[in-house]
Design an enzyme around this catalytic site. Structure first.
Site, short mmCIF file in Angstrom:
data_model
loop_
_atom_site.label_atom_id
_atom_site.label_comp_id
_atom_site.label_asym_id
_atom_site.label_seq_id
_atom_site.Cartn_x
_atom_site.Cartn_y
_atom_site.Cartn_z
N ARG A 379 -2.22 -6.91 -8.04
CA ARG A 379 -1.78 -6.97 -9.43
C ARG A 379 -0.55 -7.85 -9.64
O ARG A 379 -0.33 -8.39 -10.69
CB ARG A 379 -1.54 -5.55 -9.95
CG ARG A 379 -2.69 -5.10 -10.85
CD ARG A 379 -2.55 -3.65 -11.18
NE ARG A 379 -3.10 -2.83 -10.12
CZ ARG A 379 -2.54 -1.68 -9.75
NH1 ARG A 379 -1.43 -1.25 -10.32
NH2 ARG A 379 -3.10 -0.96 -8.82
N VAL A 448 -0.57 -2.09 -2.95
CA VAL A 448 -1.64 -1.65 -3.83
C VAL A 448 -2.73 -0.92 -3.06
O VAL A 448 -3.34 0.01 -3.53
CB VAL A 448 -2.24 -2.84 -4.61
CG1 VAL A 448 -3.07 -3.73 -3.73
CG2 VAL A 448 -3.07 -2.34 -5.78
N TYR A 450 -2.34 1.01 -0.60
CA TYR A 450 -1.99 2.42 -0.37
C TYR A 450 -2.22 3.21 -1.62
O TYR A 450 -2.68 4.33 -1.59
CB TYR A 450 -0.54 2.53 0.09
CG TYR A 450 -0.29 1.71 1.34
CD1 TYR A 450 -0.84 2.13 2.56
CD2 TYR A 450 0.45 0.55 1.31
CE1 TYR A 450 -0.64 1.38 3.69
CE2 TYR A 450 0.65 -0.20 2.45
CZ TYR A 450 0.11 0.21 3.65
OH TYR A 450 0.30 -0.52 4.77
N GLU A 451 -1.95 2.52 -2.68
CA GLU A 451 -2.14 3.15 -3.98
C GLU A 451 -3.61 3.54 -4.15
O GLU A 451 -3.94 4.60 -4.67
CB GLU A 451 -1.74 2.12 -5.06
CG GLU A 451 -1.94 2.54 -6.47
CD GLU A 451 -1.70 1.34 -7.37
OE1 GLU A 451 -0.56 0.90 -7.47
OE2 GLU A 451 -2.69 0.84 -7.95
N LEU A 452 -4.50 2.68 -3.63
CA LEU A 452 -5.93 2.91 -3.81
C LEU A 452 -6.52 3.87 -2.78
O LEU A 452 -7.51 4.52 -3.03
CB LEU A 452 -6.69 1.58 -3.66
CG LEU A 452 -6.82 0.73 -4.89
CD1 LEU A 452 -7.48 -0.58 -4.54
CD2 LEU A 452 -7.64 1.46 -5.95
#
Ligand SMILES: *[C@@H]1O[C@H](CO)[C@@H](O)[C@H](O)[C@H]1NC(C)=O
Ligand SMILES: *[C@@H]1O[C@H](CO)[C@@H](O)[C@H](O)[C@H]1NC(C)=O
Ligand SMILES: *[C@@H]1O[C@H](CO)[C@@H](O)[C@H](O)[C@H]1NC(C)=O
Ligand SMILES: *[C@@H]1O[C@H](CO)[C@@H](O)[C@H](O)[C@H]1NC(C)=O
Ligand SMILES: *[C@@H]1O[C@H](CO)[C@@H](O)[C@H](O)[C@H]1NC(C)=O
Ligand SMILES: *[C@@H]1O[C@H](CO)[C@@H](O)[C@H](O)[C@H]1NC(C)=O
Ligand SMILES: *[C@@H]1O[C@H](CO)[C@@H](O)[C@H](O)[C@H]1NC(C)=O
Ligand SMILES: *[C@@H]1O[C@H](CO)[C@@H](O)[C@H](O)[C@H]1NC(C)=O
Length: 537
Positions: A379, A448, A450-452
């Site tokens: 992003r 990102v 890790y976020e997912l």
């Protein structure tokens, strides 16, 4: 004695006294070792006194005549104008003279060697021919020695056969043919002598009763190979004067490869005539095929015909060309199957898409989800990842949404600012049918992922969502990937190639659509073949 037998007995007596069994021939043949005699034939008007007769002998090659005297030669006897030998020997050959006053009678005697290996001597046989089924009678008699006979036996081909009295008789059959030897055993001066008499009996067929006939079937089909030779053999059972010939000339045309051979006619042991005639066909050509070669028998009684026809030989071990044909067919089928399978494998995606289009399948209607795909991408819009960002935010939606009618969830666009990002992402993923991850080296190193990760893992484990990986730039080290992603099958990883993937019809988009849920495309949206906005710096 019966009254009828009297004159007969008298007659016999009278003849025996005169010229019975006499020999007037000049040349006489005798077999060595047997009793033999020479007897003068007196005419009944002669009234000569036997006392005035003399017997003279002139040996072969000698000019001198010797008067014979029984007292000097024990093998010789005189008896009623007969000179007897007991027995005759080879050395007795020569001329014999009977001198009666001024009259002289001469005989030339030839004594032949006895065949020691046989019961008869071939040179001294009487020939007799008997027609088959007629009366065959062998009568063993030797009138001159009649009174001296002790025993009479009969031999057929030197094997003794039974006789009744001195006569053998029966209806003639072909097997009866052979040499019949009568052996008379004589007692003379206390010695035993044998006199033999042999008949060469031939049994003749009844010619007139034969109906001439050609042998073999009426119609003969003969398989031949072109270029080879063939002999047609026509044979017949026929009479002596009948004939067999071939008809083989076409009108106005002589075939030079045809040769009619001489008729071969033989008399069988059964006394029948057997003829055969060969028609030789050399270097057989097309003209010889399917032509009727007729063998004709011409006889007084009419004609008989046998038809021969040459046909091309069917190859018996046919498998040759049928086998080849079969093999070719099999290979063709195999190639076709392999081809179809290969084509199917190559165009699996196209076929699947075509199939979806054909049956108008739409799996998005009933699952209650909002989005067709959640797009996960880097992003942060850093300069080095600008292209990647543009792909996720502009290219993907412009193609999938505008052209193919999918509904994407793009975080930046669809998520309202504020709120807990992780929860938000999680719920959006749950509402999506696919998770598209735009993968790059930068993505890998960014937080990102890790976020997912949590939502991703859960989705995979619960099998509620399918993952599509788009490798935007080549990823050299997959070790950074969450382990769960390694479960993905390779075909679920799509490689973006900026130069080749531009067209809507390119493999990239087809594969992507294939991995996307089946959905009816509303036609007539954007007909241009190439992506409108895809120019990168
Ligand atoms: C005696 O002569 C005859 C012909 O006159 C001949 O056939 C025969 O072989 C001769 N025999 C001998 C023993 O010379
Ligand atoms: C035999 O022949 C002689 C003469 O050659 C003759 O004188 C005589 O009468 C004859 N004898 C007989 C029996 O014919
Ligand atoms: C006996 O007769 C047959 C034919 O009938 C002939 O072939 C054969 O030579 C004869 N044999 C003798 C020894 O003459
Ligand atoms: C033949 O001779 C034998 C003696 O060798 C004698 O016993 C027999 O009776 C004779 N047969 C005839 C039929 O003469
Ligand atoms: C005469 O013939 C008989 C057979 O019939 C034989 O046994 C015998 O030895 C013969 N004798 C002579 C002298 O050939
Ligand atoms: C022809 O056929 C006849 C009888 O079938 C046979 O005797 C003869 O030998 C044959 N000829 C040839 C040349 O084969
Ligand atoms: C042979 O006979 C058939 C009939 O049996 C006839 O049609 C054909 O013409 C004859 N062929 C010759 C060559 O005579
Ligand atoms: C055969 O030849 C004769 C004259 O030699 C002719 O009249 C006839 O038409 C010919 N036949 C064929 C079939 O050629």
């Amino acid at each position: 004695m019966h009254s009828t037998e009297l004159p007969l007995a008298f007659l016999i007596l009278m003849f025996s006294n005169t010229s019975e069994n006499c020999m007037s021939r000049l040349h006489i043949t005798a077999v060595e070792g047997e009793p033999f005699y020479l007897k003068y034939c007196r005419s009944s008007s002669e009234h000569k006194n036997e006392k005035n007769t003399r017997w003279c002998y002139q040996p072969n090659g000698s000019l001198e005549q010797i008067e014979l005297n029984p007292s000097n030669s024990p093998r010789i006897a005189f008896h009623e104008y007969a000179l007897e030998f007991w027995p005759v020997e080879l050395s007795d050959s020569g001329s014999y003279f009977l001198k009666m006053g001024n009259d002289t009678h001469e005989w030339k005697l030839n004594v032949i060697r006895r065949n020691k290996h046989n019961c008869f001597t071939e040179k001294q046989v009487n020939t007799r021919t008997v027609e088959v089924k007629k009366h065959l009678m062998i009568k063993c008699e030797t009138p001159y020695y009649r009174k001296l006979i002790n025993k009479t036996s009969l031999y057929k081909n030197c094997e003794q056969i039974e006789i009744r009295g001195n006569t053998f008789e029966k209806n003639a059959e072909f097997e009866d043919q052979g040499y019949y030897t009568c052996v008379f055993s004589l007692h003379y001066n206390g010695k035993l002598f044998n006199v033999t008499k042999t008949f060469n009996v031939t049994i003749a067929g009844d010619y007139n009763s034969i109906t001439p006939v050609l042998l073999g079937p009426k119609f003969n089909q003969i398989e031949v190979e072109l270029g080879k030779s063939e002999q047609l053999n026509c044979s017949a059972l026929l009479n002596k004067d009948d004939t067999v010939y071939w008809n083989f000339r076409k009108e106005n045309e002589t075939d030079h490869n045809l040769h009619e051979e001489q008729e071969i006619k033989i008399k069988t042991s059964e006394g029948k005539w057997h003829a055969s005639r060969i028609l030789r066909i050399e270097n057989i050509n097309e003209n010889n095929l399917n032509f009727l070669y007729n063998c004709t028998l011409a006889s007084k009684g009419g004609t008989d015909v046998r038809v021969f026809i040459l046909v091309r030989k069917e190859n018996v071990d046919i498998p040759g060309h049928i086998f080849t044909r079969g093999m070719i067919t099999a290979v063709f089928i195999l190639v076709a199957v392999v081809g179809i399978v290969t084509v199917c494998a190559i165009y699996r995606v196209d076929l699947a898409l075509f199939y979806r289009h054909l049956i108008g399948r739409d799996e998005t209607l009933t699952d209650g989800k909002t989005y067709d795909a959640f797009v996960s991408y880097l992003r942060e819009c850093r300069p080095e990842s600008y292209e990647e960002h543009a792909f996720a935010v502009e290219v993907l939606p412009s193609v999938l949404e505008k052209h193919f009618g999918y509904k994407l969830c793009i975080f930046e666009r669809d998520v309202l600012p504020g709120g807990a990002v992780v929860d938000e992402v999680h719920s959006l993923i749950e509402k999506s049918r696919r998770l598209i991850i735009v993968l790059s080296q930068s993505y890998m190193s960014n937080e990102v992922r890790y976020e997912l990760e949590s939502g991703l893992h859960e989705a995979l484990v619960e099998r509620k969502i399918k993952i599509i990986l788009i490798e935007f730039t080549p990823v050299s080290d997959f070790m950074f990937l969450p382990q769960s992603l390694e479960l993905l099958k390779s075909h679920q990883v799509l490689k973006w190639k900026a130069d080749k993937s531009l067209s809507y019809n390119s493999r990239f988009w087809k594969n992507l659509r294939y991995l996307m849920p089946a959905k009816k495309i509303k036609p007539g949206r954007d007909e241009s073949e190439v992506l409108p906005v895809l120019s990168w710096t």
